[in-house]
Design an enzyme around this catalytic site. Structure first.
Site, PDB file in Angstrom:
ATOM      1  N   LEU A  33      49.203  40.211  39.002  1.00 35.56           N
ATOM      2  CA  LEU A  33      48.965  41.556  39.534  1.00 35.56           C
ATOM      3  C   LEU A  33      48.747  42.588  38.432  1.00 35.56           C
ATOM      4  O   LEU A  33      49.390  42.531  37.382  1.00 35.56           O
ATOM      5  CB  LEU A  33      50.151  41.975  40.407  1.00 35.56           C
ATOM      6  N   HIS A  37      45.875  46.039  41.993  1.00 41.52           N
ATOM      7  CA  HIS A  37      46.631  45.507  43.133  1.00 41.52           C
ATOM      8  C   HIS A  37      47.704  46.502  43.581  1.00 41.52           C
ATOM      9  O   HIS A  37      47.929  46.695  44.774  1.00 41.52           O
ATOM     10  CB  HIS A  37      47.343  44.206  42.740  1.00 41.52           C
ATOM     11  N   LYS A 149      36.430  46.259  44.189  1.00 43.80           N
ATOM     12  CA  LYS A 149      35.903  45.589  43.005  1.00 43.80           C
ATOM     13  C   LYS A 149      35.163  44.311  43.412  1.00 43.80           C
ATOM     14  O   LYS A 149      34.125  43.975  42.869  1.00 43.80           O
ATOM     15  CB  LYS A 149      37.025  45.259  42.031  1.00 43.80           C
TER      16      LYS A 149
END
Ligand code: PAF
Length: 275
Positions: A33, A37, A149
């Protein structure tokens, strides 16, 4: 923060979270992460009382030639970050829990799954669509937050939800970038220091290309020039394409999305920006 590894406990936690009309948000991840995130968790918190994050490195979305075992994993670090950001539930199934022996159902998506990442990584979106459908069903989440993204992934998952009438809302979240403009990605840690210094050239060239197209230049030559500049700098570009945002068909005017993929050393960098 509840860490759950079996379906029965997940079902009970989900039922509790959704009692009395309260909402549950899901952030699907493969771990490793980063800030991107964590921003999705915060976005989930704004639309639901409970936020669940799934961490599952999905073998189905990796080709046999792609090294699944080299995908970055950091369970302890991930859990510490999630505690800090205020996640409520972490769903961490192992592979046999997600795909029990005999598992034979796959979700096949055409349309936005074709071309670009779909062409570069055959079967990738079949794996993504299958695991996301399972995650939605397992968690019974009301909303799932995805980072823009992976623009094509957001379109593919949105298509699956619409086509299968799944009772979940997909909430796209803008790409989170490092200070130098590079899109946050779990794969960035595999860049060497030299490659990491070079990587922001990709978003910089994309910004320049979009500005030039907005000023009236034809996209073809502009994107060819940007591709050449990437090659000269040491990237191996795969595509730089201006498309219709949802269908990913070639741009026809109006709203557009510039999609980019280029390899730097062993790392495939992905990015996209709105026209
Ligand atoms: O974007 C990812 O990390 C993965 O593709 C996802 C959505 C968690 C499915 O495995």
């Amino acid at each position: 923060m509840q860490i759950i590894r079996d379906l029965a406990t997940l079902r009970a936690a989900s039922a509790e979270a959704r009692r009395d009309g309260r909402r549950l948000a899901l952030v699907p991840t493969m771990g490793a992460l980063h800030q991107g995130h964590l921003a999705l968790v915060t976005a989930g918190r704004q639309v639901a009382q409970t936020v669940a994050v799934s961490i599952f490195v999905n073998p189905l979305q990796f080709a046999p030639t792609e090294d699944l075992s080299r995908y970055p994993r950091d369970e302890a670090g991930d859990l510490a970050k999630l505690r800090e950001v205020g996640c409520d539930i972490v769903w961490m199934p192992d592979v046999p829990t997600m795909y029990p022996p005999g598992s034979a159902t796959r979700i096949e998506v055409t349309g936005p799954a074709e071309g670009y990442e779909g062409a570069a990584r055959p079967d990738h979106f079949r794996g993504v669509a299958t695991v996301c459908t399972k995650l939605f069903s397992q968690t019974q989440a009301d909303v799932a937050v995805f980072g823009e993204k992976d623009w094509q992934q957001v379109q593919v998952v949105s298509r699956v939800v619409a086509d299968l009438d799944l009772p979940i809302r997909i909430l796209p979240h803008p790409t989170v970038r490092e200070a130098d403009g590079l899109a946050c990605s779990s794969r960035n840690i595999r860049l060497t220091p030299e490659q990491r210094a070079l990587a922001p050239l990709l978003p910089r060239l994309m910004v320049t290309a979009l500005d030039t197209i907005r000023a009236g230049a034809a996209p073809g030559p502009v994107l060819e020039r940007a591709t050449r500049q990437l090659q000269e700098a040491g990237f191996v570009p795969d595509y730089l394409a201006l498309v219709q945002p949802e269908t990913l068909q070639p741009w026809q005017g109006g709203p557009g999305r510039l999609l980019a993929a280029a390899r730097l050393g062993e790392v495939r960098l992905l990015d996209n920006m709105a026209l």
